[in-house]
Design a protein around this motif. Structure first.
Motif, PDB file in Angstrom:
ATOM      1  N   ALA B  18       0.812  -1.158  -0.070  1.00 40.74           N
ATOM      2  CA  ALA B  18       0.204  -0.166  -0.001  1.00 40.74           C
ATOM      3  C   ALA B  18       0.965   1.236   0.167  1.00 40.74           C
ATOM      4  O   ALA B  18       0.667   2.123  -0.766  1.00 40.74           O
ATOM      5  N   PHE B  21       2.617   1.708  -3.149  1.00 40.51           N
ATOM      6  CA  PHE B  21       1.480   2.201  -4.222  1.00 40.51           C
ATOM      7  C   PHE B  21       1.234   3.629  -4.437  1.00 40.51           C
ATOM      8  O   PHE B  21       1.512   4.352  -5.057  1.00 40.51           O
ATOM      9  N   LEU B  22       1.362   4.115  -2.695  1.00 38.34           N
ATOM     10  CA  LEU B  22       1.155   5.744  -2.725  1.00 38.34           C
ATOM     11  C   LEU B  22       2.486   6.559  -2.827  1.00 38.34           C
ATOM     12  O   LEU B  22       2.133   7.543  -3.565  1.00 38.34           O
ATOM     13  N   ILE B  23       3.412   6.115  -2.700  1.00 35.57           N
ATOM     14  CA  ILE B  23       4.487   6.885  -2.710  1.00 35.57           C
ATOM     15  C   ILE B  23       5.397   7.002  -4.005  1.00 35.57           C
ATOM     16  O   ILE B  23       6.246   7.757  -4.285  1.00 35.57           O
ATOM     17  N   LYS B  25       6.412   6.892  -7.876  1.00 36.59           N
ATOM     18  CA  LYS B  25       5.706   7.536  -9.408  1.00 36.59           C
ATOM     19  C   LYS B  25       5.704   6.789 -10.341  1.00 36.59           C
ATOM     20  O   LYS B  25       5.159   7.071 -11.256  1.00 36.59           O
ATOM     21  N   ASP B  92       2.228  11.477 -11.748  1.00 33.67           N
ATOM     22  CA  ASP B  92       1.636  12.921 -11.410  1.00 33.67           C
ATOM     23  C   ASP B  92       1.543  13.781 -12.552  1.00 33.67           C
ATOM     24  O   ASP B  92       0.702  14.708 -12.608  1.00 33.67           O
ATOM     25  N   ILE B  94       0.230  12.516 -15.215  1.00 32.73           N
ATOM     26  CA  ILE B  94      -0.910  12.017 -15.977  1.00 32.73           C
ATOM     27  C   ILE B  94      -2.317  12.390 -15.131  1.00 32.73           C
ATOM     28  O   ILE B  94      -2.766  11.869 -14.242  1.00 32.73           O
ATOM     29  N   ASN B  95      -2.864  13.859 -15.575  1.00 31.08           N
ATOM     30  CA  ASN B  95      -3.878  14.313 -14.885  1.00 31.08           C
ATOM     31  C   ASN B  95      -4.779  14.913 -15.839  1.00 31.08           C
ATOM     32  O   ASN B  95      -5.307  15.974 -15.313  1.00 31.08           O
ATOM     33  N   LEU B  97      -7.631  14.215 -16.279  1.00 27.07           N
ATOM     34  CA  LEU B  97      -9.273  14.255 -16.054  1.00 27.07           C
ATOM     35  C   LEU B  97      -9.439  15.243 -14.958  1.00 27.07           C
ATOM     36  O   LEU B  97     -10.283  15.189 -14.286  1.00 27.07           O
ATOM     37  N   LYS B  98      -8.241  16.244 -14.703  1.00 26.25           N
ATOM     38  CA  LYS B  98      -8.516  17.152 -13.629  1.00 26.25           C
ATOM     39  C   LYS B  98      -9.790  17.922 -13.740  1.00 26.25           C
ATOM     40  O   LYS B  98      -9.867  18.538 -15.150  1.00 26.25           O
ATOM     41  N   GLY B  99     -10.549  18.071 -12.929  1.00 33.11           N
ATOM     42  CA  GLY B  99     -11.915  18.957 -13.087  1.00 33.11           C
ATOM     43  C   GLY B  99     -11.664  20.220 -13.214  1.00 33.11           C
ATOM     44  O   GLY B  99     -10.643  21.055 -12.581  1.00 33.11           O
TER      45      GLY B  99
END
Lengths: 602, 99
Positions: B18, B21-23, B25, B92, B94-95, B97-99
């Protein structure tokens, strides 16, 4: 039928058009003979063709009702229709859309037959709406004429008012009696309703709206005069002989219901008699030959309504028949005149036609005499019977009688005014009038013959229809009233002779003297203007108000705000949609851990 | 070997996965972390299966491995496509889809 468009040759369109109507006339004749030969008890019956709709407890059969009344109506419709079809071949000869005209005309005959053969209110209304549509299509047949299109629209709107009334009446009937079938409704109505019950009054009133709209009675009468924009055979067939009498037929058909509502009967008689003089007075000053005859039709329909209103159904049907003959004759003769003068309809521009159009002259004269109730013509017998019974019938009274006599005087006056304008004196234009071709003359002669002789069939018709109405036509013996009624038409004729034969001076003088009244009549009592002021203008004003205020600040605002607010809220929460996978994953893990903590430790 | 030992190892592997996965890139490494988490569960299932003398857990473990293999195929295909189009492997960035 003939929806083959213009690809079909004129001859074939005419042949199919007339042939089909002629054939139905023959079939009706066979049915008539069958009736006359059959036993008393076997007269009439419902013939169910197939089940059309079943919905719950409601089942609708496509069935036709064949009884003396419907056969009688069918005889008029197909008989007069056949004659007018033949006439139309000559009249529409040069029209580029000959076959369209005949397909509409046939559609009308079909709808009208459906109307009178219907065995229940449902198909009655279907036929009712169909004839309205046929009327609309035929009034607006010359679609390049703006006035024709407007007149068609007016007629349609007025008729739809009536249709709505009919539909509401049918709903109420079904609600209370659970059936729409005529015979069942009439049987049930007798046991369900007391006389002058609220419900029966409501039903008869709503049916009456339909009858008034279709038969151009006050206050829904304005469309009929405008309907004269259509081709003349249409005016003769639809707006004189058949469709406009549907209202009378409806009341005669539903006489069981109306007898339970004496108040409505009284209303019918009153409206009828008022329409009779109202329309008659307007006819006295119009200059358009077809409009005069149209107002005359309204007036005669008023007489018929008077007759049904006082309970004299078979007399009404009798007058309906004679009227169909002589009014069709008058219209067709007028059409012949218009045709001969290259589409001129203004009687001031006619004159002296008795030499150039001898046959039309004679037929028009016969029609006029019959309309005015000249002794021994058909109109004499039927109208005389109505006038005398408007006093002697159980529901009649002296006021009805007096107004009816006044109406009869007017009748004689206005039709002979037209007659003198058109046929006597000197030609007013350079157009060389010519007699119409044989194919138009023969129908005229046939109708003229019927107009002269049909009156003698009154007794026969009465006994034929008596099985349905249950009563016979009374023959009250009252020499004084009879003489007055008889002389009424003659007075009108003499009046017209006095005015229009003695020269223009007296006429102009009278016009000056009665100027306000004359203007009132000439402008048709300003009814159109009143309707415009009372209904059209307020509706427009309400519409404008709604558009400016309610639409802009109410509906539009609300709809816009939904959009705006949604965007605002989305902007606020879209902060969470960072697009970063790791943030999503982190949130997920934190969420799962939190839930686990709750589950495990609480 | 007690129950606690199996639980502890399983939890440790899961947390490593976990956190990894979080840290991290690089999506490939993140993918391996996911596999670690899945395998920690497999470990737990197999351990308890042997404690209770029941084959159910092992069957489940086999199934998880199969599903994981299938999922890896799809995941790697996606990663490959992303790399081909963007020439960039930093999650980071790949964004879109940022609203």
């Amino acid at each position: 039928m003939s929806w083959f468009g213009n690809g079909m040759s004129r001859k074939r369109a005419g042949l199919i058009g007339c042939g089909s109507v002629g054939l139905s006339f023959l079939i009706t004749l066979i049915a008539l003979v069958g009736f006359l030969l059959s036993e008393e008890s076997e007269k009439g019956g419902v013939s169910t063709l197939y089940n059309w709709v079943t919905a719950g407890s409601f089942s609708l059969n496509m069935s036709i009702l064949v009884d003396p009344l419907s056969v009688f109506m069918l005889l008029i419709i197909t008989g007069v229709g056949f004659v007018i079809h033949i006439y139309s071949i000559g009249y529409m000869e040069n029209d580029p859309e000959f076959s369209r005209f005949f397909s509409y005309l046939n559609f009308f005959i079909f709808s009208m037959s459906l109307l009178v053969l219907a065995a229940d209110f449902f198909f009655l209304i279907v036929g009712w709406a169909f004839v309205g549509l046929a009327s609309y299509l035929l009034i607006g047949f010359w679609k390049e004429k703006t006035s024709a299109v407007l007149a068609a629209r007016k007629a349609f709107v007025m008729n739809v008012i009536g249709d709505v009334g009919m539909v509401i009446a049918a709903f109420i009937i079904f609600d209370h009696l659970g059936t729409l079938n005529f015979l069942e409704v009439f049987a049930a109505a007798k046991s369900t309703f007391r006389p002058n019950d609220d419900t029966i009054l409501l039903i008869t009133m709503f049916l009456l709206v339909g009858a008034f709209a279709k038969s151009a009675q006050i206050p829904l009468h304005t469309w009929l005069a405008d309907a004269m924009e259509g081709p003349t055979p249409v005016s003769a067939l639809i707006h004189a002989a058949t469709m406009v009498t549907a209202g009378v037929y409806l009341i005669a058909r539903c006489h069981v219901l109306y007898e339970l509502a004496p108040f409505t009967m009284y209303l019918i008689a009153s409206v009828g008699v008022v329409t009779a003089i109202f329309a008659g007075s307007m006819a006295m000053v119009q200059y358009d030959i077809k409009r005069v005859i149209a107002y005359s039709t309204m007036s005669q329909l008023g007489f018929m309504f008077l007759a049904v209103g006082v309970g004299m159904y078979s007399i009404a049907m009798f007058h309906l028949m004679t009227h169909a003959f002589f009014k069709a004759l008058l219209f067709l003769s007028a059409g012949s005149v218009i045709h001969g003068l290259n589409d001129e309809q203004d009687i001031r521009k006619m004159g002296g036609l008795r030499h150039s159009m001898p046959v039309t002259h004679v037929t028009f004269l016969i029609g006029s005499l019959a309309l005015a109730g000249f002794p021994l013509t058909s109109g004499f017998f039927s109208k005389e019977a109505i006038i005398i019974n408007s006093y002697h019938a159980d529901m009649g009274n002296i006021i009805f009688w007096a107004i009816a006599v006044l109406g009869a005087v007017m009748t004689g006056f206005y039709i002979f005014r037209v007659y003198f304008y058109v046929f006597s004196g000197q030609p007013q234009t350079d157009v060389h009038a010519h007699e119409s071709p044989l194919i138009m003359i023969v129908p005229l002669g046939f109708l003229a013959f019927l107009s002269l002789t049909a009156g003698f069939g009154g007794g026969m018709i009465d006994s034929f229809l008596a099985t349905y109405f249950g009563t016979n036509m009374p023959h009250p013996d009252d020499p004084i009233l009879e003489t007055i009624g008889l002389s009424a038409g003659l007075i009108g004729i003499v009046g017209a002779i006095g005015f229009y034969m003695t020269g223009k001076d007296g006429l102009e003088f009278a016009k000056q003297m009665l100027a306000p009244l004359y203007d009132l009549l000439f402008n048709k009592y300003y009814i159109d203007e009143i309707y415009d002021f009372l209904i059209v203008k307020p509706t427009r004003a309400i519409g404008a108000f709604l558009e400016k205020r309610v639409e802009k600040f109410g509906v539009d605002f609300a709809v816009d705000q939904v959009g705006v607010q949604t965007r605002e809220v989305s902007r606020l929460i879209s902060f969470w949609q960072s697009g970063s996978v790791r943030l999503y994953a982190f949130n997920m893990i934190v969420g799962v851990v939190t839930i686990l903590m709750f589950v495990v430790f609480l | 070997m007690g129950h606690q030992f199996v639980l502890l190892i399983s939890a440790t592997i899961f947390c490593v996965g976990a956190v990894g996965f979080l840290i991290r890139k690089n999506p490939l490494v993140m993918f391996m972390s996911v596999e670690l988490m899945l395998n920690s569960v497999n470990f737990l299932l197999i351990g308890y299966s042997s404690f209770q003398n029941s084959m159910d857990g092992q069957i489940f473990a086999l199934m998880i491995m199969t599903v994981a293999a299938a999922e890896v195929v799809v995941g790697l295909a996606i990663i490959l496509t992303i790399f081909r189009t963007r020439h960039d492997m930093d999650v980071d960035h790949i964004n879109t889809l940022k609203g």
